[in-house]
Design an enzyme around this catalytic site. Structure first.
Site, PDB file in Angstrom:
ATOM      1  N   LYS A  35       0.840  -1.206   0.000  1.00  0.00           N
ATOM      2  CA  LYS A  35       0.000   0.000   0.000  1.00  0.00           C
ATOM      3  C   LYS A  35       0.875   1.257   0.000  1.00  0.00           C
ATOM      4  CE  LYS A  35      -4.251  -0.064   2.265  1.00  0.00           C
ATOM      5  NZ  LYS A  35      -5.129  -0.017   3.421  1.00  0.00           N
ATOM      6  N   THR A 120     -12.793   4.200  15.605  1.00  0.00           N
ATOM      7  CA  THR A 120     -13.981   4.080  16.463  1.00  0.00           C
ATOM      8  C   THR A 120     -13.689   3.018  17.515  1.00  0.00           C
ATOM      9  OG1 THR A 120     -15.373   4.643  14.582  1.00  0.00           O
ATOM     10  CG2 THR A 120     -16.459   3.564  16.452  1.00  0.00           C
ATOM     11  N   GLU A 149     -14.242   9.986  14.073  1.00  0.00           N
ATOM     12  CA  GLU A 149     -14.395  10.507  12.707  1.00  0.00           C
ATOM     13  C   GLU A 149     -15.813  10.223  12.200  1.00  0.00           C
ATOM     14  OE1 GLU A 149     -12.352  12.457  10.756  1.00  0.00           O
ATOM     15  OE2 GLU A 149     -14.266  12.431   9.708  1.00  0.00           O
ATOM     16  N   LEU A 151     -16.746  11.042   8.811  1.00  0.00           N
ATOM     17  CA  LEU A 151     -16.821  11.141   7.349  1.00  0.00           C
ATOM     18  C   LEU A 151     -17.597   9.962   6.755  1.00  0.00           C
ATOM     19  CD1 LEU A 151     -14.739   8.860   6.034  1.00  0.00           C
ATOM     20  CD2 LEU A 151     -13.033  10.538   6.660  1.00  0.00           C
ATOM     21  N   ASN A 208     -23.771   6.711  15.082  1.00  0.00           N
ATOM     22  CA  ASN A 208     -23.909   5.657  14.071  1.00  0.00           C
ATOM     23  C   ASN A 208     -25.119   4.766  14.325  1.00  0.00           C
ATOM     24  OD1 ASN A 208     -21.872   6.495  12.492  1.00  0.00           O
ATOM     25  ND2 ASN A 208     -20.500   4.786  12.856  1.00  0.00           N
ATOM     26  N   LEU A 250     -33.031   8.618   5.287  1.00  0.00           N
ATOM     27  CA  LEU A 250     -34.410   8.137   5.197  1.00  0.00           C
ATOM     28  C   LEU A 250     -34.647   7.591   3.793  1.00  0.00           C
ATOM     29  CD1 LEU A 250     -36.739  10.705   7.033  1.00  0.00           C
ATOM     30  CD2 LEU A 250     -36.045   8.438   7.782  1.00  0.00           C
ATOM     31  N   GLY A 257     -25.111  -1.334   5.084  1.00  0.00           N
ATOM     32  CA  GLY A 257     -23.898  -2.151   5.140  1.00  0.00           C
ATOM     33  C   GLY A 257     -22.727  -1.240   5.442  1.00  0.00           C
ATOM     34  N   CYS A 260     -18.997   0.559   8.999  1.00  0.00           N
ATOM     35  CA  CYS A 260     -19.293   1.199  10.287  1.00  0.00           C
ATOM     36  C   CYS A 260     -20.593   0.735  10.936  1.00  0.00           C
ATOM     37  CB  CYS A 260     -19.301   2.711  10.121  1.00  0.00           C
ATOM     38  SG  CYS A 260     -17.669   3.352   9.741  1.00  0.00           S
ATOM     39  N   LYS A 263     -20.862  -2.983  12.310  1.00  0.00           N
ATOM     40  CA  LYS A 263     -19.985  -3.317  13.450  1.00  0.00           C
ATOM     41  C   LYS A 263     -20.245  -2.407  14.657  1.00  0.00           C
ATOM     42  CE  LYS A 263     -15.735  -0.700  12.552  1.00  0.00           C
ATOM     43  NZ  LYS A 263     -15.851   0.246  13.648  1.00  0.00           N
TER      44      LYS A 263
HETATM   45  P1  NAD Z   1      -9.292   0.285   6.910  1.00  0.00           P
HETATM   46  O1  NAD Z   1      -9.385  -1.156   7.155  1.00  0.00           O
HETATM   47  O2  NAD Z   1      -9.671   0.842   5.583  1.00  0.00           O
HETATM   48  O3  NAD Z   1      -7.818   0.803   7.205  1.00  0.00           O
HETATM   49  C1  NAD Z   1      -7.062   0.412   8.305  1.00  0.00           C
HETATM   50  C2  NAD Z   1      -5.590   0.538   7.948  1.00  0.00           C
HETATM   51  O4  NAD Z   1      -4.815   0.314   9.120  1.00  0.00           O
HETATM   52  C3  NAD Z   1      -5.121  -0.494   6.911  1.00  0.00           C
HETATM   53  O5  NAD Z   1      -4.450   0.151   5.860  1.00  0.00           O
HETATM   54  C4  NAD Z   1      -4.162  -1.394   7.686  1.00  0.00           C
HETATM   55  O6  NAD Z   1      -3.107  -1.895   6.909  1.00  0.00           O
HETATM   56  C5  NAD Z   1      -3.662  -0.416   8.751  1.00  0.00           C
HETATM   57  N1  NAD Z   1      -3.085  -1.074   9.934  1.00  0.00           N
HETATM   58  C6  NAD Z   1      -3.569  -2.095  10.669  1.00  0.00           C
HETATM   59  N2  NAD Z   1      -2.735  -2.404  11.660  1.00  0.00           N
HETATM   60  C7  NAD Z   1      -1.693  -1.551  11.563  1.00  0.00           C
HETATM   61  C8  NAD Z   1      -0.491  -1.362  12.304  1.00  0.00           C
HETATM   62  N3  NAD Z   1      -0.229  -2.115  13.354  1.00  0.00           N
HETATM   63  N4  NAD Z   1       0.350  -0.392  11.919  1.00  0.00           N
HETATM   64  C9  NAD Z   1       0.084   0.384  10.843  1.00  0.00           C
HETATM   65  N5  NAD Z   1      -1.030   0.259  10.112  1.00  0.00           N
HETATM   66  C10 NAD Z   1      -1.909  -0.696  10.456  1.00  0.00           C
HETATM   67  O7  NAD Z   1     -10.183   0.961   8.060  1.00  0.00           O
HETATM   68  P2  NAD Z   1     -11.069   2.304   7.945  1.00  0.00           P
HETATM   69  O8  NAD Z   1     -12.324   2.042   7.213  1.00  0.00           O
HETATM   70  O9  NAD Z   1     -10.193   3.416   7.522  1.00  0.00           O
HETATM   71  O10 NAD Z   1     -11.467   2.509   9.467  1.00  0.00           O
HETATM   72  C11 NAD Z   1     -10.538   2.920  10.431  1.00  0.00           C
HETATM   73  C12 NAD Z   1     -11.290   3.294  11.698  1.00  0.00           C
HETATM   74  O11 NAD Z   1     -12.105   4.452  11.431  1.00  0.00           O
HETATM   75  C13 NAD Z   1     -12.244   2.230  12.200  1.00  0.00           C
HETATM   76  O12 NAD Z   1     -12.245   2.233  13.590  1.00  0.00           O
HETATM   77  C14 NAD Z   1     -13.599   2.674  11.666  1.00  0.00           C
HETATM   78  O13 NAD Z   1     -14.659   2.228  12.454  1.00  0.00           O
HETATM   79  C15 NAD Z   1     -13.465   4.183  11.755  1.00  0.00           C
HETATM   80  N6  NAD Z   1     -14.302   4.905  10.805  1.00  0.00           N
HETATM   81  C16 NAD Z   1     -14.423   4.450   9.521  1.00  0.00           C
HETATM   82  C17 NAD Z   1     -15.185   5.185   8.605  1.00  0.00           C
HETATM   83  C18 NAD Z   1     -15.345   4.697   7.200  1.00  0.00           C
HETATM   84  O14 NAD Z   1     -16.225   5.213   6.500  1.00  0.00           O
HETATM   85  N7  NAD Z   1     -14.555   3.754   6.735  1.00  0.00           N
HETATM   86  C19 NAD Z   1     -15.822   6.372   9.010  1.00  0.00           C
HETATM   87  C20 NAD Z   1     -15.647   6.815  10.319  1.00  0.00           C
HETATM   88  C21 NAD Z   1     -14.887   6.074  11.207  1.00  0.00           C
END
Ligand code: NAD
Length: 433
Positions: A35, A120, A149, A151, A208, A250, A257, A260, A263
């Site tokens: 990545k 989260t 976050e 977004l 959420n 709505l 799905g 977020c 879970k």
């Molecule tokens: P994701 O799975 O897309 O990304 C997580 C990243 O963390 C991956 O690239 C992974 O390789 C990296 N990672 C894991 N372990 C690691 C380590 N030890 N060192 C370095 N990097 C590491 O996850 P996401 O969708 O970005 O979500 C991240 C958090 O944000 C979650 O808690 C989620 O609930 C929250 N969140 C997500 C969204 C969303 O729309 N996706 C919105 C708000 C909040």
């Protein structure tokens, strides 16, 4: 400020790029070598509007870089954690990745650090992380900021740059760092809500779960609207224009799905159980949403049976439009139920998340365009609300599909357009036409 963002996924990458665009000096760290290798070459691992252009702009300006080397964060005052917190079997958030990162930060840090938790995380996590830091490095001071976050994938850059609010949970001593981090946004009158760490953590779950509840609610109303001979989109409009209710979330569809809502609803129920508190509403939401996904698969099967069809063109695999994220997408349940029932599925999604889709869905064919999926299929099912499908050329589609039947699980196509083009049109929460 010099900041490091650890975890370069949907949230971390957007946060890193946007903080750089707001003027901070940012290093994005991830343990996924390929990545980071790709990001260094400007190749973005996700489909997110506006992100590639903004990333390139910051890289060219020189205040955004990528690394797999944790020691790079030593040059940074603030470290933001944005790793995933997926659900475990019990429904609780899996803090494995967060704990890995905390241990790395603690062992590698050479100076005091301000750590911002953007992932989260369950209520109480900031406190536990602080104790973990103190235990590993009693010689250093770690300030802990909880900064959930909000977004949305598909409009993540816009949401990050123009959030309705920023929530900051911290103790007094850390407030000045949060103020500096978000100064470019507060200068544009974006409000910051300062609360305790635990309140910030619970705000995220409350928000959420509430949004998931609205979707489950409107989906149940859609079923009633079908029975009553009413129109769910008009009901949503009639409800949503009431300022006490609002129009967002709505939209009736095949069930929520994404990474977020599924879970986070489960994690809230788990936390409530652990606290011996009530979570009956959210338990019902989870059950209702699971049934919704299954019910939508049955709706498609019924429509195919009516024309004795065997092949279904499924348009849309991602959990929503403008993202390639398949996590807990309603399309997974749909496709798997269809193939299990013996149907052939030809799927198309504009973000082409086919590598991941192959792991989650078995026995389907992937197409490079909507027309390729539709060609020689018996019926068409729209499962994600991509604008490409709203504007689909039905004059062309009717020449290549076997039976002129559309099952629109997102109500994206105009009913009149479908009927005028000679299709039987089946949608959600409305009468078949
Ligand atoms: P994701 O799975 O897309 O990304 C997580 C990243 O963390 C991956 O690239 C992974 O390789 C990296 N990672 C894991 N372990 C690691 C380590 N030890 N060192 C370095 N990097 C590491 O996850 P996401 O969708 O970005 O979500 C991240 C958090 O944000 C979650 O808690 C989620 O609930 C929250 N969140 C997500 C969204 C969303 O729309 N996706 C919105 C708000 C909040």
């Amino acid at each position: 400020m010099k900041i490091a963002v650890i975890g370069t996924g949907y949230v971390g990458l957007v946060a890193g790029v946007c903080f750089a665009a707001l003027g901070h000096d940012v290093i994005c760290l991830d343990k996924d070598k390929s990545k980071i290798h790709n990001l260094k070459k400007g190749i973005i691992p996700i489909h997110e509007p506006d992100l590639p252009e903004l990333l390139q702009k910051c890289v060219n300006k020189g205040n955004l870089s990528f690394s797999t080397d944790y020691s790079d964060m030593n040059a940074c005052e603030v470290v933001i954690i944005a790793v995933g917190t997926p659900a475990t079997k019990s429904g609780a958030a899996n803090l494995k990745y967060l704990n890995e990162v905390v241990e790395k930060i603690a062992t590698i840090s050479t100076e005091n650090k301000v750590v911002v938790i953007k992932s989260t995380v369950p209520v109480g996590t900031a406190g536990q992380v602080k104790s973990q830091f103190t235990k590993i490095r009693p010689d250093l001071k770690f300030e802990l900021i909880s900064n959930p976050e909000f977004l949305r994938e598909g409009s993540a850059v816009f949401d990050f740059m123009k959030p309705d609010r920023v929530v900051i949970g911290c103790e007094k001593g850390a407030k000045k760092y949060a103020e500096e981090l978000y100064r470019p946004l507060t200068a544009k009158n974006i409000p910051i809500i300062y609360v305790s760490n635990t309140t910030a953590e619970l705000i995220k779950y409350s928000a959420n779960c509430y949004l998931a509840m609205r979707i489950a609610f409107i989906n149940e109303m859609a079923d009633l609207a079908e029975k009553a001979g009413a129109d769910i989109d008009e009901i949503a409009k009639g409800m949503g224009h009431d300022k006490r209710i609002g129009l967002h979330y709505l939209k009736a569809g095949p069930g929520y799905g994404g990474s977020c809502f599924p879970k986070d609803t489960q994690a809230l129920v788990r936390y409530a159980k652990d606290q011996k508190a009530n979570s009956k509403i959210i338990e019902a939401v989870i059950k209702s949403n699971k049934e919704r996904k299954e019910k939508m698969a049955a709706k498609v099967i019924n429509a195919a049976k009516e024309v004795k069809g065997k092949t279904i063109a499924v348009l849309g695999l991602a959990f929503k439009a403008d993202t390639d994220d398949l996590r807990d997408s309603a399309s997974i349940v749909l496709v798997n139920k269809l193939t299990k029932a013996g149907y052939e599925v030809k799927a198309y999604d504009p973000s082409k998340p086919y590598k991941e889709a192959r792991k989650l869905m078995k026995g389907l064919e992937f197409a490079n365009s909507a027309n390729e999926a539709i060609k020689d299929a018996d019926v068409i099912c729209i499962a994600t609300e991509w604008s490409e499908f709203k504007n689909i050329d039905l004059a062309k589609a009717k020449k290549i599909v076997k039976h002129k039947v559309i099952i629109d699980l997102r109500n994206v196509i105009s009913k009149e357009y479908a009927v005028d083009s000679g299709f039987k049109y089946i949608s959600v929460g409305r009468q078949d036409a």
